[in-house]
Design a protein around this motif. Structure first.
Motif, PDB file in Angstrom:
ATOM      1  N   GLN A 120      41.778  49.634  42.757  1.00 51.92           N
ATOM      2  CA  GLN A 120      40.648  50.564  42.840  1.00 51.92           C
ATOM      3  C   GLN A 120      40.826  51.528  44.011  1.00 51.92           C
ATOM      4  OE1 GLN A 120      37.476  47.632  42.962  1.00 51.92           O
ATOM      5  NE2 GLN A 120      36.792  48.184  40.886  1.00 51.92           N
ATOM      6  N   LYS A 121      41.243  51.001  45.152  1.00 50.19           N
ATOM      7  CA  LYS A 121      41.460  51.844  46.327  1.00 50.19           C
ATOM      8  C   LYS A 121      42.614  52.823  46.100  1.00 50.19           C
ATOM      9  CE  LYS A 121      39.719  48.563  49.779  1.00 50.19           C
ATOM     10  NZ  LYS A 121      40.083  47.701  50.935  1.00 50.19           N
ATOM     11  N   ARG A 164      41.881  40.475  44.525  1.00 49.96           N
ATOM     12  CA  ARG A 164      42.512  41.362  45.496  1.00 49.96           C
ATOM     13  C   ARG A 164      43.302  42.474  44.808  1.00 49.96           C
ATOM     14  NH1 ARG A 164      44.865  37.621  50.473  1.00 49.96           N
ATOM     15  NH2 ARG A 164      42.820  36.791  51.155  1.00 49.96           N
ATOM     16  N   GLN A 180      40.826  45.035  43.667  1.00 50.07           N
ATOM     17  CA  GLN A 180      40.335  45.782  44.827  1.00 50.07           C
ATOM     18  C   GLN A 180      41.391  46.808  45.283  1.00 50.07           C
ATOM     19  OE1 GLN A 180      39.280  42.960  47.885  1.00 50.07           O
ATOM     20  NE2 GLN A 180      37.828  41.870  46.550  1.00 50.07           N
ATOM     21  N   THR A 223      35.331  41.192  40.880  1.00 48.81           N
ATOM     22  CA  THR A 223      35.490  41.942  42.134  1.00 48.81           C
ATOM     23  C   THR A 223      36.131  41.123  43.235  1.00 48.81           C
ATOM     24  OG1 THR A 223      33.208  41.325  42.682  1.00 48.81           O
ATOM     25  CG2 THR A 223      33.558  43.500  41.670  1.00 48.81           C
TER      26      THR A 223
END
Length: 730
Positions: free
Chosen positions: A704-705, A698, A701, A695
């Motif tokens: 995922q967004k 970057r 992350q 996690t």
């Protein structure tokens, strides 16, 4: 909303608003403000005293029928020796007919009173004067250059008189004469005044507003047996009568007699207090109205086929002649042709004397009366106003008429005024809102029914209805999940898929009565696709989106280049979507945005007028992100196969049942976290690797967004999508 509706119609001051909402008897002007009224009253009293036979000479439409009825009724109450004559549309025509007058004189008439006609009958008046027969004219139609030499002319537009309102219907003028004769405001006659005024589509402002306010109330309580029986046959409820039901229930039935039969039976019905006679006449009128409807449907179908034929394809105007058409319904049919084709239309048939007769209707911005006035001398007869006319012409002049009419066509540009009164949401389309609006009525000419703009109507269902599938029935969902009905007439070419994506509707709030249940509904009046800024095209096939005229926009440059080369497009047909870069008027978003920042950066500084949101070319080729166990197993695999090459990734993906895009994401995350490295084409584990949480990546992350955002956009309803994008548009 109330203030807006009234202000949009010129009613601004507190005093004007109060007078509008609560008109008083002072709103009804004295009949003696007509310059010839006293002269007319004196002559009628003289005729009554000496029992001269008075003939009320009427007209065959609803205005003429009601005008005749109230004057005959008043004269009978005063003890006059009175009869009436309604000319036959087909054998006598509109207005004074010398042969008919002579026949009435032969039967003993000593005084004529016209209602809803006469002002254009100069020759007939001279004919009567030569025989020492007096005539009193009451009329409201356009004044000729030279007035007839009648004993008295009662007309609201006469020069050099002080009457303050110039748009009374024929029945309104007749009512004024009745009031003068009775020397009081004859409220008991206002039920029929309301019917005739609405039927003739005169202004509902000024004095007419007061007459209609009082008249509709009187109509709801009318004791006229014939009128009650007529409504009973039509299935109408007396207590629910308003300007709409008068216009669509009572008026067409009265008019149908004049169109297909003899209108004097309508006067007989309205004057009668005999239950059996009223029942018989009402049933006869209902049957004639049914016949009229069927005739209109058949004639409209035939006329529309001709209007759309190659013969008229390049014509800006329409003049269509068929010998077998029924003269009485050509005005109704012409109106339907104009609605469908948006061209001024004149429909003609051959009368019994061989002359072509018919009716015309126009479009906004084209004055029909002014267009035909220069050739008036070439016509057998002609009359009307800017939006409608009636005329007769010799068949030998038809070709010239078609040519002259086409040459006269030019549209007058109209002011760019706001189309609607105010905005409503589907939540506000309620019976309570309708009741609130109805207080400002009656609505009609010069005081139109309020038109509302419905933003983001959330249309959940739409289908075509009607025998020819020309009409729309649809359902909107409000914020509480409740259904709100809508209906639109004459939308034959609307694509249902595109209609369901509409972000803007314009319509009137009305009520729908079905099986004893009353519900609100939106009466669709106007569709404006050009003004809709967001059109959801996510459901389009690729071939469909390629038919849209605009510039194809991409967030991803490589996807733009592939698209451009594949379809052999030039640079002006595609555009990379970047901040501070001007956008075209019509933008077609082809690929997926990956975050709100992209949408805001593009649209917040844009003057784009329309966005077609297709967004089916993927910039993120992931349905989901693999779980941590998959990451762990792939990392173990990389460490166990030291000589793995990048060219082997397809086999590795297949081994783990992953897509190549999912494996590429995993590899890129491992590279970022320094779990592996690529030495030329070899994927090698990193020695002495430091332990790190997945996690902390970057890339992971961000992905995922992005995936969450793409899934969110894909799951949005059309309504939510439009709201989402509109927040960024200026």
């Amino acid at each position: 909303m109330a203030v807006t509706i009234l202000e949009n119609r010129g009613i601004v001051s507190k005093e004007a608003i109060a007078d509008w909402l609560n008109p008083s008897e002072d709103s009804i002007y004295s009949p003696f403000l007509f310059s010839d009224m006293q002269k007319a009253v004196d002559r009628i009293h003289q005729a009554i005293d000496s029992q001269e036979l008075i003939t009320v000479y009427g007209d065959y439409d609803a205005d003429g029928i009601t005008s005749t009825t109230i004057l005959v009724e008043t004269l009978e109450v005063m003890g006059a020796n009175v009869n009436y004559h309604i000319p036959n549309r087909f054998t006598e025509g509109y207005g004074p007919n010398q042969a008919s007058y002579q026949n009435l004189i032969d039967q003993g008439t000593q005084l004529f009173i016209t209602v809803d006609n006469g002002v254009s009958g100069k020759e007939t008046v001279e004919f009567l004067n030569d025989q020492n027969i007096d005539i009193i004219i009451t009329d409201h139609h356009n004044l000729p250059q030279e007035l007839p030499n009648a004993l008295a002319i009662i007309h609201p537009r006469l020069n050099e008189q002080s009457y303050p309102f110039d748009d009374l219907a024929g029945v309104g003028v007749s009512f004024k004469l009745c009031c003068a004769l009775l020397d009081e405001t004859a409220y008991e006659l206002l039920d029929l005044v309301a019917v005739g005024t609405i039927a003739d589509m005169v202004s509902v402002t000024g004095e007419n507003h007061a007459l209609l306010k009082f008249g509709i109330d009187a109509l709801k309580n009318t004791q006229r047996l014939g009128l009650r029986q007529l409504l009973s046959e039509a299935g109408a409820n007396l207590a629910d009568l308003d300007e709409t039901s008068i216009g669509f229930v009572i008026s067409p039935r009265l008019n149908s007699l004049g169109r297909l039969a003899n209108a004097d039976k309508a006067v007989e019905l309205l004057l009668s207090d005999n239950p059996k006679i009223c029942e018989s006449l009402a049933k006869e009128i209902e049957k004639v109205n049914v016949d009229r409807k069927e005739l209109v449907v058949n004639t409209t179908k035939e006329a529309l086929t001709l209007a759309k034929s190659s013969q008229y394809q390049n014509q800006k105007t329409l003049i269509i002649y068929q010998e077998h058409w029924h003269e009485g319904i050509l005005g109704i049919v012409a109106n339907k042709i104009v609605e469908e084709t948006q061209k001024p239309a004149i429909l003609l048939t051959k009368s019994q004397n061989g002359v072509l007769k018919g009716s015309g209707r126009s479009v906004q911005g084209f004055d029909l009366f002014a267009a035909l006035t220069p050739i008036k001398s070439e016509l057998v007869s002609f009359g009307g106003h800017n939006m409608a006319c009636g005329l007769s012409v010799k068949e030998t002049y038809l070709t010239n008429l078609i040519q002259k009419f086409e040459e006269s066509f030019s549209l007058k540009s109209e002011d760019n005024e706001q189309l609607f009164d105010c905005c409503l949401t589907p939540d506000e389309l309620t019976l309570d809102k309708l009741e609130e609006i109805s207080v400002f009525g009656p609505f009609g000419t010069d005081f139109e029914t309020p038109l509302f703009k419905i933003d983001l109507p959330n249309i959940s269902f739409a289908r075509k209805i009607g025998q020819t599938q020309d009409h729309l029935k649809f359902t909107m969902i409000n914020s509480k999940g409740m259904q709100v009905a809508g209906i639109g007439f004459n939308y034959p070419h609307v694509d249902l898929n595109l209609f369901k994506e509409k972000g803007i509707l314009y319509g009137e709030l009305s009520k729908n009565e079905w099986q004893g249940k009353v519900t609100p509904q939106l009466m669709l009046k106007y569709l404006d696709f050009e003004k809709e800024r967001i059109i959801d095209c996510r459901h389009y096939q690729f071939q469909q989106i390629m038919t849209v005229q605009g510039v194809y926009g991409f967030f991803n440059e490589s996807k733009r280049q592939v698209f451009k080369e594949k379809l052999q497009l030039n640079d002006s047909q595609t555009q990379l979507l970047r901040p501070n870069k001007g956008l075209p008027q019509t933008l077609i978003v082809m690929d997926q945005p990956l975050n709100n920042q992209q949408l805001e950066a593009i649209f917040s500084q844009s003057t784009v007028e329309q966005v077609y949101f297709y967004s089916q070319i993927k910039n993120l080729n992931l349905a989901q992100i693999p779980n941590q166990n998959v990451f762990r197993e792939v990392l173990k695999y990389f460490y166990q196969h030291n000589n793995l090459k990048t060219t082997d990734l397809t086999q590795v993906a297949s081994f783990f049942n992953l897509s190549i895009y999912e494996l590429n994401l995993i590899l890129r995350v491992f590279l970022e976290l320094n779990f592996v490295k690529i030495d030329r084409v070899l994927i090698k584990p990193v020695e002495n690797v430091q332990s790190k949480e997945l996690t902390s990546s970057r890339l992971l992350q961000q992905t995922q967004k992005q995936l969450q955002f793409v899934n969110q956009i894909n799951a949005m309803s059309s309504l939510d999508l439009k709201r989402h994008i509109l927040q960024y548009l200026d």
